[in-house]
Design a protein around this motif. Structure first.
Motif, PDB file in Angstrom:
ATOM      1  N   GLY A   1      31.897  41.969  46.929  1.00 56.09           N
ATOM      2  CA  GLY A   1      32.325  43.482  46.072  1.00 56.09           C
ATOM      3  C   GLY A   1      30.895  44.610  46.666  1.00 56.09           C
ATOM      4  N   VAL A   2      30.616  45.259  46.213  1.00 54.45           N
ATOM      5  CA  VAL A   2      29.774  46.232  46.575  1.00 54.45           C
ATOM      6  C   VAL A   2      28.029  46.101  47.015  1.00 54.45           C
ATOM      7  CG1 VAL A   2      28.421  48.176  45.952  1.00 54.45           C
ATOM      8  CG2 VAL A   2      30.620  48.615  44.698  1.00 54.45           C
ATOM      9  N   ILE A   3      27.897  44.784  46.010  1.00 54.31           N
ATOM     10  CA  ILE A   3      26.038  44.507  47.129  1.00 54.31           C
ATOM     11  C   ILE A   3      26.453  43.844  48.490  1.00 54.31           C
ATOM     12  CG2 ILE A   3      24.275  42.725  46.536  1.00 54.31           C
ATOM     13  CD1 ILE A   3      25.307  45.608  44.465  1.00 54.31           C
TER      14      ILE A   3
ATOM     15  N   PRO B   1      29.487  38.571  55.235  1.00 57.89           N
ATOM     16  CA  PRO B   1      30.397  38.707  54.626  1.00 57.89           C
ATOM     17  C   PRO B   1      30.712  37.395  52.905  1.00 57.89           C
ATOM     18  CG  PRO B   1      29.434  36.995  55.907  1.00 57.89           C
ATOM     19  CD  PRO B   1      28.159  37.986  55.917  1.00 57.89           C
ATOM     20  N   GLY B   2      31.437  38.707  51.839  1.00 63.32           N
ATOM     21  CA  GLY B   2      31.233  37.804  50.698  1.00 63.32           C
ATOM     22  C   GLY B   2      32.788  37.034  50.395  1.00 63.32           C
TER      23      GLY B   2
ATOM     24  N   LEU C   1      26.497  33.852  43.209  1.00 62.13           N
ATOM     25  CA  LEU C   1      25.796  34.909  42.253  1.00 62.13           C
ATOM     26  C   LEU C   1      26.974  35.591  41.806  1.00 62.13           C
ATOM     27  CD1 LEU C   1      22.437  34.926  42.412  1.00 62.13           C
ATOM     28  CD2 LEU C   1      23.860  33.441  40.564  1.00 62.13           C
ATOM     29  N   ARG C   2      27.810  36.266  40.730  1.00 59.00           N
ATOM     30  CA  ARG C   2      29.127  36.888  41.188  1.00 59.00           C
ATOM     31  C   ARG C   2      28.287  38.296  40.232  1.00 59.00           C
ATOM     32  NH1 ARG C   2      32.085  35.279  43.976  1.00 59.00           N
ATOM     33  NH2 ARG C   2      33.153  32.769  43.515  1.00 59.00           N
ATOM     34  N   SER C   3      29.152  39.335  39.732  1.00 57.15           N
ATOM     35  CA  SER C   3      29.146  40.268  38.872  1.00 57.15           C
ATOM     36  C   SER C   3      28.353  40.697  38.004  1.00 57.15           C
ATOM     37  CB  SER C   3      29.757  41.631  39.552  1.00 57.15           C
ATOM     38  OG  SER C   3      31.212  40.910  37.944  1.00 57.15           O
ATOM     39  N   LYS C   4      27.462  41.808  37.689  1.00 60.00           N
ATOM     40  CA  LYS C   4      26.557  41.283  36.608  1.00 60.00           C
ATOM     41  C   LYS C   4      27.679  41.275  35.114  1.00 60.00           C
ATOM     42  CE  LYS C   4      23.361  44.034  34.190  1.00 60.00           C
ATOM     43  NZ  LYS C   4      22.169  45.474  33.780  1.00 60.00           N
ATOM     44  N   ALA C   5      29.319  42.529  35.828  1.00 59.82           N
ATOM     45  CA  ALA C   5      29.671  41.870  34.443  1.00 59.82           C
ATOM     46  C   ALA C   5      30.107  40.364  34.096  1.00 59.82           C
ATOM     47  CB  ALA C   5      31.437  42.591  34.531  1.00 59.82           C
TER      48      ALA C   5
END
Length: 432
Positions: free
Chosen positions: A206-208, A215-216, A293-297
């Motif tokens: 993602g953005v972070i 690498p994501g 750890l995933r996105s805030k959403a």
């Protein structure tokens, strides 16, 4: 930590818990503030005021007592990796965190993929204050190639089956595994991760991840395998528990499968509820976990799912790592954090609105039902298996207080609302 009441003194040891709120939906005393008298291993009396003399009296303002808690996914690293954790130190950490039952991963050396290894863990842990249940491997060596002898392991004491940190990747093999355990009403536990998607990913894509130049690992890697495993479950009509769910879409898939009537349950970790990928901008290796750890959403969706009942259990995913494997460049750090000692405080801190009955479901009742553990209730004549806690006192875990052999946790010295005071299990009182 204090231990009371060794086995040959059970008949003479009496413990009186004064003015405790009973949190147990199965108890006639649920929601009442009472005294509880324990004689040996048994609850002998529950009343508004008990005047009998006891060997130990526990009287703490705001005390709540519930049936003992269950953690369905922890790594005690024994045998083979005792420099990270042992059955003894893992049990001490579990007791400090309020757990009376812990399921331990098969990713040891040798792997727990036969009845001999199951019996080793069962026998070695008999004298410990926490009941330790081995998870048998689904495949030999957790290599994902050939099925292990799950029936033999079940007969020797394996509580359920999982390849733990190496989730089964082959659909054909997973079909066979679910068909195999159906014959004896067994349960498989799977971490939702397709290793062929985002291989080499270090944090959530993602953005972070772009900003940090790391690498994501896309949410798709979780969602694809959840959908696959649900399809296989529908075909086999067996039992599956998905642990470490970390994405909003993954939750939606699970919720729909449950509504369809499939025998599917799930658990989330406290750290996926507490942190998101935005917290990783300091490159803290203690936050390097898998699933990431995933996105805030996603994080907020997990919290909602805990409250609304989509999530069945809290699973700590307690994964000790030694100093060398965390004090290094982020790329080379191993995944995982310890979690047994802070699990309750994290959930209570994040979700102060959560009802006590729901807490008991998440930490005790649902896991007992899913995995066929004996039902326990707070009633006169019942075997005493209790967790003592308060939702009002604070927990601040220091390095000196740690019971775990490893200290790879981002919760050190962080003030959290909620505190475990101790457990009573196997006729032993363990107080923090």
């Amino acid at each position: 930590m204090r231990l009371y009441c060794i086995k040959f003194h059970l008949n003479c040891m009496k413990i009186l818990v004064r003015q405790a709120l009973i949190a147990d939906p199965n108890s006639a005393f649920n929601g009442q503030i009472t005294d509880i008298l324990i004689d040996g291993e048994q609850i002998s009396k529950i009343a508004a005021h008990i005047t009998e003399t006891a060997d130990e009296v526990i009287e703490i303002t705001g005390l709540t007592v519930s049936p003992g808690w269950v953690d369905p996914f922890s790594h005690f690293c024994d045998p083979g990796f005792e420099y990270k954790e042992t059955l003894e130190t893992g049990a001490a950490a579990a007791a400090a965190g309020g757990y009376t039952h812990v399921f331990v991963l098969p990713n040891t050396k040798p792997v727990v993929d036969n009845k001999t290894q199951v019996e080793y863990i069962s026998q070695k842990s008999k004298s410990l204050p926490v009941t330790i249940h081995p998870l048998g491997a689904i495949t030999k060596g957790t290599e994902g190639k050939d099925l292990a002898e799950m029936y033999d392991m079940k007969n020797s004491g394996a509580i359920a089956f999982s390849d733990g940190l190496n989730p089964v990747q082959s659909p054909g093999l997973f079909v066979k595994a679910l068909q195999y355990v159906r014959s004896f009403d067994g349960v498989l536990i799977q971490v939702p991760l397709d290793k062929t998607i985002g291989a080499g990913g270090l944090i959530n894509e993602g953005v972070i991840s772009t900003r940090l130049g790391l690498p994501g690992l896309p949410a798709l890697a979780e969602e694809v395998i959840i959908k696959r495993d649900i399809d296989i479950l529908r075909y086999t009509q067996s039992k599956l528990h998905i642990t470490g769910v970390s994405t909003q879409n993954g939750l939606a898939l699970i919720k729909a499968a449950k509504a369809e009537g499939l025998n599917l349950t799930c658990s989330v970790t406290p750290y996926h509820l507490f942190f998101c990928d935005e917290d990783m901008q300091t490159y803290d290796t203690n936050l390097k976990v898998n699933p990431p750890l995933r996105s805030k959403a996603d994080m907020l969706a997990l919290r909602d799912a805990v409250l609304n009942g989509t999530v069945d259990c809290i699973a700590t995913h307690h994964l000790p790592q030694d100093w060398d494997n965390k004090t290094c460049e982020f790329e080379y750090a191993k995944n995982g954090m310890t979690g047994l000692e802070t699990s309750f405080a994290v959930v209570n801190h994040l979700l102060p609105e959560i009802a006590k009955d729901r807490l008991v479901q998440l930490f005790s009742q649902n896991a007992r039902t899913i995995f066929g553990l004996p039902v326990t209730t707070i009633s006169e004549g019942a075997i005493a298996e209790l967790t003592l806690f308060t939702q009002s006192e604070n927990t601040v875990l220091s390095r000196q207080q740690l019971k775990s052999k490893s200290s790879n946790t981002p919760f050190l010295d962080r003030e959290l609302n909620g505190k475990v005071l101790g457990i009573f299990n196997k006729g032993l009182l363990t107080l923090n």
